[in-house]
Design a protein around this motif. Structure first.
Motif, PDB file in Angstrom:
ATOM      1  N   SER A  63      -9.643 -14.303  27.360  1.00 41.51           N
ATOM      2  CA  SER A  63      -9.071 -15.329  26.659  1.00 41.51           C
ATOM      3  C   SER A  63     -10.039 -15.994  25.694  1.00 41.51           C
ATOM      4  CB  SER A  63      -8.345 -16.174  27.471  1.00 41.51           C
ATOM      5  OG  SER A  63      -9.275 -17.023  28.395  1.00 41.51           O
ATOM      6  N   GLN A  64     -11.221 -16.175  25.865  1.00 45.20           N
ATOM      7  CA  GLN A  64     -12.187 -16.860  25.102  1.00 45.20           C
ATOM      8  C   GLN A  64     -13.575 -16.061  24.935  1.00 45.20           C
ATOM      9  OE1 GLN A  64     -12.130 -20.605  27.197  1.00 45.20           O
ATOM     10  NE2 GLN A  64     -10.789 -21.638  25.679  1.00 45.20           N
ATOM     11  N   PRO A  65     -13.526 -14.956  24.041  1.00 44.49           N
ATOM     12  CA  PRO A  65     -14.614 -14.076  23.909  1.00 44.49           C
ATOM     13  C   PRO A  65     -15.734 -14.897  23.489  1.00 44.49           C
ATOM     14  CG  PRO A  65     -12.638 -13.213  22.622  1.00 44.49           C
ATOM     15  CD  PRO A  65     -12.372 -14.551  23.375  1.00 44.49           C
ATOM     16  N   ASP A  66     -15.674 -16.126  23.290  1.00 44.70           N
ATOM     17  CA  ASP A  66     -17.206 -16.602  22.982  1.00 44.70           C
ATOM     18  C   ASP A  66     -17.602 -17.453  23.823  1.00 44.70           C
ATOM     19  OD1 ASP A  66     -14.964 -18.324  22.486  1.00 44.70           O
ATOM     20  OD2 ASP A  66     -16.131 -19.890  21.315  1.00 44.70           O
ATOM     21  N   ARG A  67     -17.074 -17.545  25.296  1.00 40.50           N
ATOM     22  CA  ARG A  67     -17.504 -18.180  26.194  1.00 40.50           C
ATOM     23  C   ARG A  67     -18.004 -17.122  27.236  1.00 40.50           C
ATOM     24  NH1 ARG A  67     -14.024 -22.439  29.090  1.00 40.50           N
ATOM     25  NH2 ARG A  67     -15.925 -22.467  30.310  1.00 40.50           N
ATOM     26  N   CYS A  68     -19.209 -16.956  27.234  1.00 35.59           N
ATOM     27  CA  CYS A  68     -20.033 -15.881  27.873  1.00 35.59           C
ATOM     28  C   CYS A  68     -20.974 -16.628  28.966  1.00 35.59           C
ATOM     29  CB  CYS A  68     -20.648 -14.970  27.094  1.00 35.59           C
ATOM     30  SG  CYS A  68     -19.850 -14.233  25.894  1.00 35.59           S
ATOM     31  N   SER A  69     -21.563 -15.831  30.103  1.00 32.48           N
ATOM     32  CA  SER A  69     -22.340 -16.087  31.035  1.00 32.48           C
ATOM     33  C   SER A  69     -23.159 -15.185  31.530  1.00 32.48           C
ATOM     34  CB  SER A  69     -21.551 -17.158  32.180  1.00 32.48           C
ATOM     35  OG  SER A  69     -20.681 -16.355  32.844  1.00 32.48           O
ATOM     36  N   VAL A  70     -24.005 -15.383  32.279  1.00 36.23           N
ATOM     37  CA  VAL A  70     -24.995 -14.318  32.953  1.00 36.23           C
ATOM     38  C   VAL A  70     -24.440 -14.010  34.316  1.00 36.23           C
ATOM     39  CG1 VAL A  70     -27.165 -13.775  33.461  1.00 36.23           C
ATOM     40  CG2 VAL A  70     -26.849 -14.479  31.492  1.00 36.23           C
ATOM     41  N   GLU A  71     -24.277 -12.979  34.885  1.00 32.84           N
ATOM     42  CA  GLU A  71     -23.888 -13.049  36.397  1.00 32.84           C
ATOM     43  C   GLU A  71     -25.005 -12.007  36.981  1.00 32.84           C
ATOM     44  OE1 GLU A  71     -21.397 -14.023  38.273  1.00 32.84           O
ATOM     45  OE2 GLU A  71     -20.760 -15.445  36.607  1.00 32.84           O
ATOM     46  N   ARG A  72     -25.244 -12.329  38.183  1.00 31.03           N
ATOM     47  CA  ARG A  72     -26.002 -11.324  38.977  1.00 31.03           C
ATOM     48  C   ARG A  72     -25.252 -11.220  40.038  1.00 31.03           C
ATOM     49  NH1 ARG A  72     -29.555 -14.620  36.395  1.00 31.03           N
ATOM     50  NH2 ARG A  72     -31.797 -13.430  35.612  1.00 31.03           N
ATOM     51  N   PRO A  73     -24.561  -9.786  40.099  1.00 31.92           N
ATOM     52  CA  PRO A  73     -23.782  -9.471  41.097  1.00 31.92           C
ATOM     53  C   PRO A  73     -24.344  -9.338  42.437  1.00 31.92           C
ATOM     54  CG  PRO A  73     -23.933  -7.732  39.500  1.00 31.92           C
ATOM     55  CD  PRO A  73     -24.868  -8.602  39.125  1.00 31.92           C
ATOM     56  N   SER A  74     -23.410 -10.029  43.453  1.00 30.21           N
ATOM     57  CA  SER A  74     -23.961  -9.965  44.664  1.00 30.21           C
ATOM     58  C   SER A  74     -23.608  -8.947  45.743  1.00 30.21           C
ATOM     59  CB  SER A  74     -23.307 -11.412  45.392  1.00 30.21           C
ATOM     60  OG  SER A  74     -21.814 -11.190  45.422  1.00 30.21           O
ATOM     61  N   ALA A 115     -18.283  -1.522  35.502  1.00 30.92           N
ATOM     62  CA  ALA A 115     -16.831  -1.177  35.565  1.00 30.92           C
ATOM     63  C   ALA A 115     -16.371  -1.718  36.922  1.00 30.92           C
ATOM     64  CB  ALA A 115     -16.765   0.322  35.288  1.00 30.92           C
ATOM     65  N   GLU A 116     -17.021  -1.627  38.027  1.00 24.46           N
ATOM     66  CA  GLU A 116     -16.454  -2.305  39.348  1.00 24.46           C
ATOM     67  C   GLU A 116     -16.604  -3.872  39.230  1.00 24.46           C
ATOM     68  OE1 GLU A 116     -17.812  -1.615  44.044  1.00 24.46           O
ATOM     69  OE2 GLU A 116     -19.521  -1.163  42.416  1.00 24.46           O
ATOM     70  N   TRP A 117     -17.480  -4.371  38.708  1.00 23.75           N
ATOM     71  CA  TRP A 117     -17.470  -5.681  38.562  1.00 23.75           C
ATOM     72  C   TRP A 117     -16.331  -6.210  37.911  1.00 23.75           C
ATOM     73  CZ3 TRP A 117     -17.226  -9.926  35.365  1.00 23.75           C
ATOM     74  CH2 TRP A 117     -17.489 -10.965  35.860  1.00 23.75           C
ATOM     75  N   ALA A 118     -15.913  -5.480  36.658  1.00 25.30           N
ATOM     76  CA  ALA A 118     -15.117  -5.930  35.767  1.00 25.30           C
ATOM     77  C   ALA A 118     -13.546  -5.709  36.363  1.00 25.30           C
ATOM     78  CB  ALA A 118     -15.101  -4.939  34.406  1.00 25.30           C
ATOM     79  N   GLU A 119     -13.602  -4.643  37.136  1.00 26.44           N
ATOM     80  CA  GLU A 119     -12.081  -4.436  37.967  1.00 26.44           C
ATOM     81  C   GLU A 119     -11.836  -5.640  38.871  1.00 26.44           C
ATOM     82  OE1 GLU A 119     -11.183  -1.177  41.128  1.00 26.44           O
ATOM     83  OE2 GLU A 119     -11.338  -0.223  39.025  1.00 26.44           O
ATOM     84  N   GLN A 120     -13.006  -6.032  39.422  1.00 23.49           N
ATOM     85  CA  GLN A 120     -12.841  -6.963  40.458  1.00 23.49           C
ATOM     86  C   GLN A 120     -12.574  -8.497  39.687  1.00 23.49           C
ATOM     87  OE1 GLN A 120     -16.179  -6.706  42.891  1.00 23.49           O
ATOM     88  NE2 GLN A 120     -15.446  -4.790  43.959  1.00 23.49           N
ATOM     89  N   HIS A 121     -12.845  -8.630  38.649  1.00 21.23           N
ATOM     90  CA  HIS A 121     -12.902  -9.907  37.814  1.00 21.23           C
ATOM     91  C   HIS A 121     -12.188  -9.644  36.316  1.00 21.23           C
ATOM     92  CE1 HIS A 121     -16.441 -10.257  40.426  1.00 21.23           C
ATOM     93  NE2 HIS A 121     -16.024 -11.605  40.502  1.00 21.23           N
ATOM     94  N   PRO A 122     -10.624  -9.393  36.471  1.00 25.46           N
ATOM     95  CA  PRO A 122      -9.747  -9.083  35.195  1.00 25.46           C
ATOM     96  C   PRO A 122      -9.967 -10.155  34.179  1.00 25.46           C
ATOM     97  CG  PRO A 122      -8.507  -9.467  37.321  1.00 25.46           C
ATOM     98  CD  PRO A 122      -9.921  -9.702  37.618  1.00 25.46           C
ATOM     99  N   LYS A 123     -10.293 -11.582  34.496  1.00 25.85           N
ATOM    100  CA  LYS A 123     -10.190 -12.360  33.521  1.00 25.85           C
ATOM    101  C   LYS A 123     -11.572 -12.228  32.628  1.00 25.85           C
ATOM    102  CE  LYS A 123      -7.398 -15.812  35.975  1.00 25.85           C
ATOM    103  NZ  LYS A 123      -7.376 -17.142  36.411  1.00 25.85           N
ATOM    104  N   TYR A 124     -12.417 -11.456  33.044  1.00 26.31           N
ATOM    105  CA  TYR A 124     -13.794 -11.411  32.267  1.00 26.31           C
ATOM    106  C   TYR A 124     -13.950  -9.872  31.769  1.00 26.31           C
ATOM    107  CZ  TYR A 124     -15.177 -15.642  34.161  1.00 26.31           C
ATOM    108  OH  TYR A 124     -15.225 -17.074  34.848  1.00 26.31           O
TER     109      TYR A 124
END
Length: 64
Positions: free
Chosen positions: A12-23, A43-52
């Motif tokens: 919803s806000q493509p300019d709001r980004c962050s760094v993730e280190r998948p657990s 792809a797996e992470w994106a599927e589990q986090h549909p808002k990102y």
């Protein structure tokens, strides 16, 4: 050890980004092993986090 790192942004806000280190992952033994599975893990992470969306991913030495 090598870890997979994602740069993720809100859909919803493509300019709001962050760094993730998948657990869900174990550290990789080398960059090649990380690179081979990076796109699938993203792809797996994106599927589990549909808002990102995963803007990019990279492999680098694990921070302790």
């Amino acid at each position: 050890m090598i870890e997979l790192i994602f740069v993720v942004c809100l859909v919803s806000q493509p300019d709001r980004c962050s760094v993730e280190r998948p657990s869900f992952q174990e550290p990789f033994v080398n960059v090649m092993a990380c690179s081979r599975t990076g796109v699938f893990r993203a792809a797996e992470w994106a599927e589990q986090h549909p808002k990102y969306t995963v803007r990019r991913w990279k492999c680098e030495p694990r921070q302790v």
